[in-house]
Design a protein around this motif. Structure first.
Motif, mmCIF file in Angstrom:
data_model
loop_
_atom_site.group_PDB
_atom_site.id
_atom_site.type_symbol
_atom_site.label_atom_id
_atom_site.label_comp_id
_atom_site.label_asym_id
_atom_site.label_seq_id
_atom_site.Cartn_x
_atom_site.Cartn_y
_atom_site.Cartn_z
ATOM 1 N N ASP A 132 0.822 -1.208 0.000
ATOM 2 C CA ASP A 132 0.000 0.000 0.000
ATOM 3 C C ASP A 132 0.859 1.262 0.000
ATOM 4 O OD1 ASP A 132 -2.298 -1.508 -0.029
ATOM 5 O OD2 ASP A 132 -2.698 -1.323 2.123
ATOM 6 N N MET A 133 1.967 1.251 0.748
ATOM 7 C CA MET A 133 2.851 2.411 0.774
ATOM 8 C C MET A 133 3.498 2.638 -0.592
ATOM 9 S SD MET A 133 4.773 2.459 4.466
ATOM 10 C CE MET A 133 5.469 0.830 4.298
ATOM 11 N N VAL A 134 3.942 1.557 -1.205
ATOM 12 C CA VAL A 134 4.559 1.675 -2.534
ATOM 13 C C VAL A 134 3.529 2.136 -3.562
ATOM 14 C CG1 VAL A 134 5.679 0.382 -4.379
ATOM 15 C CG2 VAL A 134 6.337 -0.030 -2.004
ATOM 16 N N ASP A 135 2.320 1.596 -3.463
ATOM 17 C CA ASP A 135 1.267 1.978 -4.402
ATOM 18 C C ASP A 135 0.865 3.445 -4.221
ATOM 19 O OD1 ASP A 135 -0.664 1.057 -6.482
ATOM 20 O OD2 ASP A 135 -2.126 1.689 -4.986
ATOM 21 N N ARG A 136 0.893 3.927 -2.984
ATOM 22 C CA ARG A 136 0.566 5.342 -2.753
ATOM 23 C C ARG A 136 1.556 6.241 -3.485
ATOM 24 N NH1 ARG A 136 -1.826 9.361 -0.317
ATOM 25 N NH2 ARG A 136 -0.630 11.033 0.675
ATOM 26 N N MET A 137 2.827 5.871 -3.461
ATOM 27 C CA MET A 137 3.847 6.645 -4.182
ATOM 28 C C MET A 137 3.514 6.688 -5.666
ATOM 29 S SD MET A 137 6.813 8.110 -3.244
ATOM 30 C CE MET A 137 8.213 8.852 -4.090
ATOM 31 N N HIS A 138 3.096 5.555 -6.198
ATOM 32 C CA HIS A 138 2.721 5.471 -7.607
ATOM 33 C C HIS A 138 1.520 6.359 -7.914
ATOM 34 C CE1 HIS A 138 1.753 3.653 -11.495
ATOM 35 N NE2 HIS A 138 0.531 3.403 -11.048
ATOM 36 N N GLN A 139 0.511 6.301 -7.077
ATOM 37 C CA GLN A 139 -0.698 7.097 -7.320
ATOM 38 C C GLN A 139 -0.415 8.593 -7.211
ATOM 39 O OE1 GLN A 139 -3.307 5.802 -8.561
ATOM 40 N NE2 GLN A 139 -2.756 3.648 -8.219
ATOM 41 N N LEU A 140 0.440 8.983 -6.276
ATOM 42 C CA LEU A 140 0.809 10.397 -6.164
ATOM 43 C C LEU A 140 1.568 10.866 -7.404
ATOM 44 C CD1 LEU A 140 1.923 10.556 -2.422
ATOM 45 C CD2 LEU A 140 -0.083 11.660 -3.424
ATOM 46 N N SER A 141 2.439 10.008 -7.926
ATOM 47 C CA SER A 141 3.168 10.356 -9.156
ATOM 48 C C SER A 141 2.194 10.528 -10.307
ATOM 49 C CB SER A 141 4.190 9.271 -9.485
ATOM 50 O OG SER A 141 5.148 9.141 -8.468
ATOM 51 N N ARG A 142 1.209 9.653 -10.369
ATOM 52 C CA ARG A 142 0.218 9.738 -11.438
ATOM 53 C C ARG A 142 -0.546 11.060 -11.380
ATOM 54 N NH1 ARG A 142 -4.854 5.583 -12.621
ATOM 55 N NH2 ARG A 142 -5.698 6.792 -14.359
ATOM 56 N N ARG A 143 -0.873 11.500 -10.176
ATOM 57 C CA ARG A 143 -1.627 12.736 -10.017
ATOM 58 C C ARG A 143 -0.743 13.972 -10.051
ATOM 59 N NH1 ARG A 143 -4.126 9.867 -5.608
ATOM 60 N NH2 ARG A 143 -3.214 11.331 -4.127
ATOM 61 N N GLN A 144 0.572 13.739 -10.245
ATOM 62 C CA GLN A 144 1.547 14.831 -10.225
ATOM 63 C C GLN A 144 1.379 15.653 -8.944
ATOM 64 O OE1 GLN A 144 0.853 16.804 -14.036
ATOM 65 N NE2 GLN A 144 2.364 15.477 -15.022
ATOM 66 N N ALA A 145 1.405 14.951 -7.839
ATOM 67 C CA ALA A 145 1.211 15.554 -6.524
ATOM 68 C C ALA A 145 2.367 16.477 -6.168
ATOM 69 C CB ALA A 145 1.071 14.451 -5.466
ATOM 70 N N SER A 146 2.192 17.218 -5.097
ATOM 71 C CA SER A 146 3.200 18.187 -4.665
ATOM 72 C C SER A 146 4.464 17.475 -4.194
ATOM 73 C CB SER A 146 2.658 19.041 -3.524
ATOM 74 O OG SER A 146 2.458 18.250 -2.366
ATOM 75 N N VAL A 147 5.565 18.204 -4.202
ATOM 76 C CA VAL A 147 6.830 17.662 -3.715
ATOM 77 C C VAL A 147 6.692 17.229 -2.261
ATOM 78 C CG1 VAL A 147 9.240 18.219 -3.216
ATOM 79 C CG2 VAL A 147 8.199 19.007 -5.347
#
Length: 365
Positions: A132-147
């Motif tokens: 889940d932690m690794v997937d969250r990183m992926h989803q944030l990258s997809r949404r172009q989340a903040s630094v």
């Protein structure tokens, strides 16, 4: 390259020559990447100790030797059975959903994510949390989340790794992290090595599975060829899918001194971009290179790089792909895209190429 000029390598022979040349560096502080959104677009500081992809020998050699020793034939054989079980579980879960699924979420990312957790020795009780932690990183990258959000997600993974390392130092088991924990490396270097392997082993395999499946679905005769293949036929098919997809489409380097390559003078400090995608489709090496042909020999492709930085875990990657692709097409012989090809959400930002989603369907159309 913004304000910088550099060299672009597209031929297969020159790509291999550049990647094998000890006068050409992988050190992060020298690299410039001419791709929007990719890391290291500007000169960063030197890579932290343990990030082996961004350092040169002798430091790179020392770290690589430690990691290579963990990818033994015995461990790969043991992992093969576990990869088969993971793949079957993913396919069972897909089938239980009905007749449609997002192949990226339910298959392409889940398999390498779970394999990485096995490789690092994450306990069965914590594998879900880790994934889940690794997937969250992926989803944030997809949404172009903040630094800030991306940093927080990264630190959650790192903190998990730090705690896992301490557990392995106290109670080692038969896994890669325990092997690294038994060395005299400081904690931060062991964690950096583990995170580097995790990042490289997850995104590349996930993207190859997703883009490779998309390619198979767009070439039904090749899909059928893989469905009926076994043994050497599967191995040959996987090499061709690796060549054809080239999900890590570029590698970056820099000249350490003035050198001449193919009659051209490359000056010290000049950035060099190697297009693995172009090298893999060099007609001088591969006939009809834009065709997916699972019956061809794609040996010599540069999807894993070449030279001292050639992917240390490439045999594990091959095992995952040789298990997952045939299992998918045999379980779902009528697998098809659930959307038009042009509707597939392409991932072309940053260093990796792939798809964010791959809606598929099976059963009667």
């Amino acid at each position: 390259m913004g304000e910088h000029e550099g060299w672009l390598v597209t031929s297969h022979s020159l790509a291999r020559a550049v990647l094998a040349d000890s006068r050409i560096s992988s050190r992060s502080e020298l690299l410039r990447t001419p791709v929007k959104g990719a890391p290291y677009a500007e000169n960063p500081p030197p890579a932290p100790a343990g990030i082996i992809t961004l350092m040169d020998p002798p430091d790179h050699t020392r770290y690589r030797r430690l990691v290579t020793g963990e990818f033994t034939v015995r461990r790969m054989r043991l992992l093969t059975e576990q990869i088969e079980e993971i793949t079957a579980e993913c396919l069972d879960a897909m089938e239980s959903q009905g007749t449609t699924a997002d192949l990226v979420e339910s298959f392409a990312r889940r398999i390498p994510g779970m394999v990485i957790s096995l490789l690092l020795g994450v306990s069965a009780e914590e594998r879900g949390q880790f994934y889940d932690m690794v997937d969250r990183m992926h989803q944030l990258s997809r949404r172009q989340a903040s630094v800030e959000d991306l940093t927080a997600a990264y630190m959650a993974i790192r903190n998990f790794m730090d705690a896992l390392l301490q557990a392995k130092r106290e109670n080692p088991t038969d896994d890669l992290f325990s092997g690294l924990a038994s060395t005299d490396l400081p904690d931060d270097e062991v964690t950096n090595l583990a995170i580097t392997l995790m990042g490289a082993g997850l995104d590349t395999i996930a993207s190859t599975l997703a883009v490779g499946t998309l390619a198979l679905l767009r070439n039904p005769e090749q899909f059928a060829l893989l469905r009926d293949a076994d043994g050497e036929g599967v191995e040959r098919a996987v090499e061709e899918l690796l060549r054809y997809t080239a999900v890590l489409p570029i590698l970056t380097r820099a000249a350490l001194e003035d050198i001449e390559i193919d009659g051209l003078l490359i000056k010290a400090g000049d950035p060099i971009t190697i297009s693995t995608a172009a090298a893999n489709r060099d007609p001088g090496k591969f006939g009809l290179p834009d065709d997916l042909d699972l019956s061809r020999s794609a040996r010599g492709h540069v999807s894993f790089g070449h030279g001292v930085h050639q992917c240390v875990a490439q045999q594990l990657a091959r095992v995952e792909l040789q298990v997952a692709f045939p299992a998918l097409v045999k379980r779902f012989p009528k697998l098809r895209l659930a959307v038009e090809p042009e509707e597939v959400s392409v991932r072309d930002e940053g260093a990796f190429y792939g798809v964010w989603e791959l809606p598929v369907a099976w059963g009667e159309a």
